[in-house]
Motif scaffolding. Structure first.
Motif, PDB file in Angstrom:
ATOM      1  N   ILE A 185       0.848  -1.187   0.000  1.00  0.00           N
ATOM      2  CA  ILE A 185       0.000   0.000   0.000  1.00  0.00           C
ATOM      3  C   ILE A 185       0.890   1.245   0.000  1.00  0.00           C
ATOM      4  N   TYR A 186       0.559   2.169  -0.878  1.00  0.00           N
ATOM      5  CA  TYR A 186       1.286   3.431  -1.007  1.00  0.00           C
ATOM      6  C   TYR A 186       0.289   4.584  -0.882  1.00  0.00           C
ATOM      7  N   GLY A 187       0.807   5.781  -0.740  1.00  0.00           N
ATOM      8  CA  GLY A 187      -0.074   6.925  -0.565  1.00  0.00           C
ATOM      9  C   GLY A 187       0.414   8.162  -1.286  1.00  0.00           C
ATOM     10  N   THR A 188      -0.408   9.206  -1.221  1.00  0.00           N
ATOM     11  CA  THR A 188      -0.062  10.512  -1.758  1.00  0.00           C
ATOM     12  C   THR A 188      -0.284  11.555  -0.665  1.00  0.00           C
ATOM     13  N   GLN A 189       0.138  12.773  -0.946  1.00  0.00           N
ATOM     14  CA  GLN A 189      -0.136  13.906  -0.069  1.00  0.00           C
ATOM     15  C   GLN A 189      -0.566  15.078  -0.932  1.00  0.00           C
ATOM     16  N   GLY A 190      -1.711  15.648  -0.610  1.00  0.00           N
ATOM     17  CA  GLY A 190      -2.204  16.778  -1.376  1.00  0.00           C
ATOM     18  C   GLY A 190      -3.611  17.148  -0.947  1.00  0.00           C
ATOM     19  N   ILE A 191      -4.051  18.327  -1.405  1.00  0.00           N
ATOM     20  CA  ILE A 191      -5.372  18.847  -1.048  1.00  0.00           C
ATOM     21  C   ILE A 191      -6.214  19.008  -2.307  1.00  0.00           C
ATOM     22  N   HIS A 192      -7.376  18.369  -2.287  1.00  0.00           N
ATOM     23  CA  HIS A 192      -8.347  18.392  -3.375  1.00  0.00           C
ATOM     24  C   HIS A 192      -8.889  19.817  -3.542  1.00  0.00           C
ATOM     25  N   PRO A 193      -9.270  20.202  -4.770  1.00  0.00           N
ATOM     26  CA  PRO A 193      -9.826  21.549  -4.942  1.00  0.00           C
ATOM     27  C   PRO A 193     -11.067  21.832  -4.106  1.00  0.00           C
ATOM     28  N   HIS A 194     -11.842  20.806  -3.757  1.00  0.00           N
ATOM     29  CA  HIS A 194     -12.996  21.036  -2.880  1.00  0.00           C
ATOM     30  C   HIS A 194     -12.578  21.693  -1.570  1.00  0.00           C
ATOM     31  N   ASP A 195     -11.377  21.350  -1.084  1.00  0.00           N
ATOM     32  CA  ASP A 195     -10.904  21.849   0.209  1.00  0.00           C
ATOM     33  C   ASP A 195      -9.805  22.895   0.058  1.00  0.00           C
ATOM     34  N   ALA A 196      -9.761  23.540  -1.092  1.00  0.00           N
ATOM     35  CA  ALA A 196      -8.686  24.507  -1.340  1.00  0.00           C
ATOM     36  C   ALA A 196      -8.666  25.630  -0.312  1.00  0.00           C
ATOM     37  N   GLU A 197      -9.827  26.008   0.199  1.00  0.00           N
ATOM     38  CA  GLU A 197      -9.872  27.097   1.172  1.00  0.00           C
ATOM     39  C   GLU A 197      -9.333  26.690   2.533  1.00  0.00           C
ATOM     40  N   LEU A 198      -9.079  25.399   2.716  1.00  0.00           N
ATOM     41  CA  LEU A 198      -8.463  24.909   3.959  1.00  0.00           C
ATOM     42  C   LEU A 198      -6.947  24.823   3.848  1.00  0.00           C
ATOM     43  N   TYR A 199      -6.415  25.160   2.686  1.00  0.00           N
ATOM     44  CA  TYR A 199      -4.977  25.072   2.450  1.00  0.00           C
ATOM     45  C   TYR A 199      -4.286  26.255   3.127  1.00  0.00           C
ATOM     46  N   THR A 200      -3.362  25.954   4.031  1.00  0.00           N
ATOM     47  CA  THR A 200      -2.637  26.969   4.779  1.00  0.00           C
ATOM     48  C   THR A 200      -1.140  26.716   4.661  1.00  0.00           C
ATOM     49  N   ASP A 201      -0.354  27.643   5.176  1.00  0.00           N
ATOM     50  CA  ASP A 201       1.088  27.435   5.194  1.00  0.00           C
ATOM     51  C   ASP A 201       1.450  26.205   6.011  1.00  0.00           C
ATOM     52  N   ASP A 202       0.709  25.955   7.087  1.00  0.00           N
ATOM     53  CA  ASP A 202       0.988  24.773   7.916  1.00  0.00           C
ATOM     54  C   ASP A 202       0.669  23.489   7.155  1.00  0.00           C
ATOM     55  N   VAL A 203      -0.445  23.481   6.419  1.00  0.00           N
ATOM     56  CA  VAL A 203      -0.790  22.309   5.614  1.00  0.00           C
ATOM     57  C   VAL A 203       0.280  22.086   4.556  1.00  0.00           C
ATOM     58  N   GLU A 204       0.708  23.150   3.919  1.00  0.00           N
ATOM     59  CA  GLU A 204       1.759  23.017   2.909  1.00  0.00           C
ATOM     60  C   GLU A 204       3.042  22.462   3.515  1.00  0.00           C
ATOM     61  N   ALA A 205       3.375  22.919   4.699  1.00  0.00           N
ATOM     62  CA  ALA A 205       4.586  22.425   5.355  1.00  0.00           C
ATOM     63  C   ALA A 205       4.469  20.937   5.676  1.00  0.00           C
ATOM     64  N   GLU A 206       3.271  20.501   6.073  1.00  0.00           N
ATOM     65  CA  GLU A 206       3.058  19.079   6.360  1.00  0.00           C
ATOM     66  C   GLU A 206       3.222  18.244   5.092  1.00  0.00           C
ATOM     67  N   ILE A 207       2.629  18.702   4.000  1.00  0.00           N
ATOM     68  CA  ILE A 207       2.771  17.978   2.733  1.00  0.00           C
ATOM     69  C   ILE A 207       4.236  17.924   2.321  1.00  0.00           C
ATOM     70  N   ARG A 208       4.899  19.058   2.378  1.00  0.00           N
ATOM     71  CA  ARG A 208       6.302  19.122   1.972  1.00  0.00           C
ATOM     72  C   ARG A 208       7.159  18.174   2.811  1.00  0.00           C
ATOM     73  N   GLN A 209       6.918  18.157   4.107  1.00  0.00           N
ATOM     74  CA  GLN A 209       7.713  17.311   5.000  1.00  0.00           C
ATOM     75  C   GLN A 209       7.616  15.841   4.622  1.00  0.00           C
ATOM     76  N   HIS A 210       6.412  15.393   4.261  1.00  0.00           N
ATOM     77  CA  HIS A 210       6.196  13.962   4.050  1.00  0.00           C
ATOM     78  C   HIS A 210       6.357  13.532   2.599  1.00  0.00           C
ATOM     79  N   CYS A 211       6.567  14.468   1.696  1.00  0.00           N
ATOM     80  CA  CYS A 211       6.814  14.092   0.305  1.00  0.00           C
ATOM     81  C   CYS A 211       8.123  13.325   0.144  1.00  0.00           C
TER      82      CYS A 211
END
Length: 269
Positions: free
Chosen positions: A68-94
């Protein structure tokens, strides 16, 4: 009227499920679903992140089994929930070996759950994350063909790896652009729906070397199981339909799409 239900075919060559949402499956215990998925010779599964609250669950699922593998990202439905902290979390785990793409990202002008300008900004920011991480991208595009093309054009030179426009239901213009740029197109149970001739037309024009198979489970259950919750173990029906539409042997489609998946998601082991 749905077709009479039949057993799920099992092919000699393994399959790769390139897009599902394991943490959204509710109809049966996940252990049972995964056991059935392996029974029908699905060798690897990619479970997709879509929102800030399921980034961590996707990572946990990717750690739960070797296949099992995964991805990290935010769907356009939730684009308004995208913050610098969310971006940092995605970046960290990429950088993690079991994270194979940035996604599911893109534009959705059909539901407009988020402001379109915000969607475009968040799409660009996550494409830049993929550039920085040297990862492919899983794109969602609905009723947004022109803006999807325009934004992807901005990244033609800087994005080191392409990826897939998943659950492809867009028009031939976006399909031609994506294929010319080396993207894959992802097809799922929609291809089996009676009224989805537009999707089958895109399958006909797509080289089999640029097709990926997916289910998008728990959504979009293929014929003959429409009405039930979708699951990764239904992906053989998608392979059969792609083979039928393209007038190819299903074994050849299974082998080629397996290679396409490995090529696109280079971290799959």
């Amino acid at each position: 009227m749905s077709k009479k239900k039949r057993d799920i075919p099992v092919f000699e060559h393994p399959l790769i499920e390139t897009h599902c949402h394991l943490d959204y499956l509710k109809e049966r215990p996940l252990a049972e679903i995964l056991a059935e998925t392996q029974r029908v010779n699905v060798e690897r599964v990619i479970t997709i992140a879509v929102s800030p609250d399921n980034l961590a669950p996707v990572r946990e699922l990717a750690q739960s089994a070797s296949w099992i593998y995964g991805t990290q990202g935010i769907h356009p439905h939730d684009a308004e929930l995208y913050t610098d902290d969310v971006e940092a979390e995605i970046r960290q785990h990429c950088s993690h070996a079991k994270i194979v793409a940035v996604g599911e990202i893109g534009l959705d002008y059909y539901y407009d759950n988020a402001d379109r300008a915000v969607q475009r900004d968040v799409f660009r920011r996550q494409l830049q994350l993929a550039c920085d991480a040297d990862l492919p991208v899983v794109i969602h595009s609905r009723d947004a063909d022109d803006d999807t093309i325009a934004i992807l054009q901005e990244f033609e030179q800087s994005l080191p790896r392409r990826g897939v426009i998943h659950s492809f239901t867009s028009g031939p213009g976006l399909a031609r652009y994506a294929l010319d740029q080396g993207w894959c197109l992802g097809f799922n149970g929609i291809a089996t729906f009676n009224k989805a001739e537009n999707v089958r037309d895109i399958i006909r024009m797509t080289p089999v070397e640029q097709i990926l198979l997916e289910t998008d489970a728990p959504f979009l259950t293929p014929v003959p199981y429409r009405g039930k919750e979708n699951a990764p173990f239904y992906i053989p029906f998608v392979a059969e339909k792609v083979a039928e539409v393209k007038a190819l042997e299903v074994a050849d489609v299974v082998r080629q799409t397996y290679q396409n998946s490995r090529r696109t998601f280079y971290r799959l082991q």
